[in-house]
Write a protein that holds these residues in place. Sequence first.
Motif, PDB file in Angstrom:
ATOM      1  N   ARG A 273      68.154  15.067  18.240  1.00 29.00           N
ATOM      2  CA  ARG A 273      67.651  13.721  18.452  1.00 29.00           C
ATOM      3  C   ARG A 273      66.595  13.342  17.428  1.00 29.00           C
ATOM      4  NH1 ARG A 273      64.653  12.364  23.981  1.00 29.00           N
ATOM      5  NH2 ARG A 273      62.807  12.933  22.759  1.00 29.00           N
ATOM      6  N   LYS A 274      65.731  14.295  17.094  1.00 24.97           N
ATOM      7  CA  LYS A 274      64.710  14.036  16.079  1.00 24.97           C
ATOM      8  C   LYS A 274      65.362  13.765  14.731  1.00 24.97           C
ATOM      9  CE  LYS A 274      60.746  14.601  16.027  1.00 24.97           C
ATOM     10  NZ  LYS A 274      59.611  13.648  16.089  1.00 24.97           N
ATOM     11  N   GLU A 277      66.838  10.409  14.863  1.00 24.26           N
ATOM     12  CA  GLU A 277      65.806   9.384  14.748  1.00 24.26           C
ATOM     13  C   GLU A 277      65.348   9.222  13.308  1.00 24.26           C
ATOM     14  OE1 GLU A 277      62.776  10.563  17.422  1.00 24.26           O
ATOM     15  OE2 GLU A 277      63.815   9.874  19.229  1.00 24.26           O
ATOM     16  N   ARG A 281      65.755   5.942  11.214  1.00 21.63           N
ATOM     17  CA  ARG A 281      64.644   5.280  10.530  1.00 21.63           C
ATOM     18  C   ARG A 281      64.946   5.098   9.047  1.00 21.63           C
ATOM     19  NH1 ARG A 281      61.257   8.177  14.228  1.00 21.63           N
ATOM     20  NH2 ARG A 281      61.117   9.972  12.820  1.00 21.63           N
TER      21      ARG A 281
END
Length: 835
Positions: A273-274, A277, A281
């Motif tokens: 998930r990081k 993300e 971004r």
Amino acid sequence: MGVIGVGTTQRKRFAPGELSYLVNMANLLGMTLENVRLFEQVATVRRQWEYTFDSIGDPILVHDLQGRILRSNQRLRHILGREREAMVGWSVAELLSVKNAAYKICPYCEGVAGEGDNPDPWLSGYFLASNSRFADPSGRDLGTVHVLKDITERKRAEEKYRTLVSNVQEGVFISTPQGRFLDFNDALLRMSGYESREELLAVDIPGAFYKNASDRERLKRLLIEHGAVADFEFEMRRKDGEVRTMLESSITVRDAAGNVTAFQGFLQDITERKQAELEIRRRNRELMVLNSIGQTLTESLDLGDSLHRTLRQMAELFSLDATSLYLFDESGTKLRRVAAAGHRSEYSRHFPAVSVKTELLQHIKDAHATFISAQGLPLPAVFRDAQIKEGIATAYIVILWSKDRVIGGLVVGTRTPREFSPADVNLLIAVGSQISSALDRSILYEETRQAYENLRRTQEQLLHSERLAAVGQLISGVAHELNNPLTAILGYSQLLTSSGQLGPQGVEYSEKLYKQAQRTHRIVQNLLSFARQHKPERMPVKMNQTLEETLALRDYDLRMSNIRVHLDLAPDLPVTAADPHQLQQVFLNMVNNAVDAILEGSTEGDLWVRTAMEGDRLVIEFTDSGPGVKEPSRVFDPFYTTKPVGKGTGLGLSICYGIITEHGGTISVRNAPTRGACFTIELPCQPVTTSGSSVDAPKTDPSRNAHILLLDHDESVLEAVSTFLRGRDHRVHAARNMQDARTALEQERFDVIVADLQIAEGPNGSGLENWLAQNKPALLRKLIWMCAVAPSEGTAERVGDTNPRILQKPFKVSELLAAVDELLLNRMDAAPIGR
């Protein structure tokens, strides 16, 4: 207490012994009654105790030291299915079969059952047994009371909880404050990468489990201070050394004294998930820049500045050192640079247009390439030289496509070696696609703008044509009204001149009147000739006469605009075959353009008109004193004009060019050094075939005293023409409408009919020709038509088939008399005409 009464039928006194006996008997009876009451109370208490014992929901079993059953409640009997059997005195083995589980006296006393871990062998479900010894007042053990607690639902809930914890994807754990795991689920074991529970239980959490031991200390401090932590992020080191990002939510477990005994909570692996993300971004940033590039390309349809700003944004987004945009010319083989950013050398700033090999273009088209490395491509040497001077180490080309056509390339380069990721490549291709779309939109906009401009000019030309048509209709009506009185004026002036009754001064005045009427007639005819739609035709044309007639149309405007006309017309120009109406349109357009050019910067000027014969070609020149032509090579292009909006359509000179070309000639323009613009028209001298006139005077003097029917609605025409004819001793019957004419034809015999064509045509076949064809067909050959305006092509052809004699008002008296005499020459040959 109670009372006992005794009595006799006779009066008697009891002896002392009898009284003593009676008293003793009463006391004995009282004691018996008291005992009965006490036994009833004991039975009631016993029943109440049995009711209470049976009302307990958990099974109860009471047995003595030898295992004989002393008591059981209704719940136990119900579970075992022995509600109607008296089990007191049974042995426990008789009630609970030893076959289900081996024991000696009592399974619950011996721990064979009743622990709650496994299902009870005799009772349905899980039961937890409590063992309570009971004794007599002296303290001697009498037996054991077993209360069996039904924990089936709790066991099921615990099993569900264990299943949930085992199957949950998050790691569930309990650990000591010192940093050791007490328990955990399989998910945590998988997350940590350890192979067995024993390995993970032996791990030192702060040193081996956490990548940064400080994270563990910070988490521990938060748990002690606040009692709970939600979504605490840290990096975990797996057994294989891989670092994963974890999210922990845990609480503090304390004892009765408030001391921290354990930490328990959940661990969630958020590494993917990081990464997602971070990727989102990054993508968002790229999309923002891409959107900014799109806005830059679409905010203005003038792509000059937009393309330069787009390249600068690309350099920032992709960390590029230099970017360039090249587009192919219309031939599709030569590249020219239209925008660049990041270049340092003077050589690169002045990049020339270069040709690209056809083989390279074909290879790109066959592969439908979109992103290729510049290294190894057979590009022109100027590209390699520019790359060397700029110090570019890595260069790639984004091919710009417009449908199936290569329109250019976007070159991106860095001064240090670099490989672009697939995401960067896709983004570069997307930027290239946006640039291609912007270029297509720009081209489409320019084409649309040009089409709109052409449409606007065409609409203006249409409106101009409609205005001309309206003017033509107006002129036609005015000419019709003018030609009728002019016919009378010209006729009377000729009669006065030839009558011999005037003195010299009267004859002079009569001739001047005739000339001015003729001048008025020519002006009306010129207006009609210009306003009328003519079918292209070739006829003998006197060029000087056509020029003079055209200038006469603008004579008043020229004089009012203070424009002096200088004529230099060559004498004895040969007559040539041409369309006089089309030539008049060309000459009028030349004069109009000259007037507009002169008045653009002055309040007066000069116009020189020259004709000459050069070899076998007629030359006509129009030279003005205006500022000259800015773009001589474009003045004959359709819709090209230098006049303000609303004044010029840009079609006049192109139409003139078409007319002169169709005549086999040429038209050109140049700037005269001491004057202004000079338009030169050259026309071939075409041979002309001549024929005799049909209105020539007959050689033989015809008979007089003819009976003539004259039809016209205008009183002045009727009077004048009647006078002309009566002067030749003809009898004239005047009719003002078709009804009068038909009445006269039915009642009288006529030799000739002179009729106005407009009145005689009539609607719906009710005209004079149709009536004569049905009633007096011989008179069809004795018709002379008069026209105030030229008849339409269809009418002229129809009338010409039966009778070519048409007199255009105003006509000369001699023309009228000659036409009448020609018809009367054959009067004797014609069959008698009856009524």
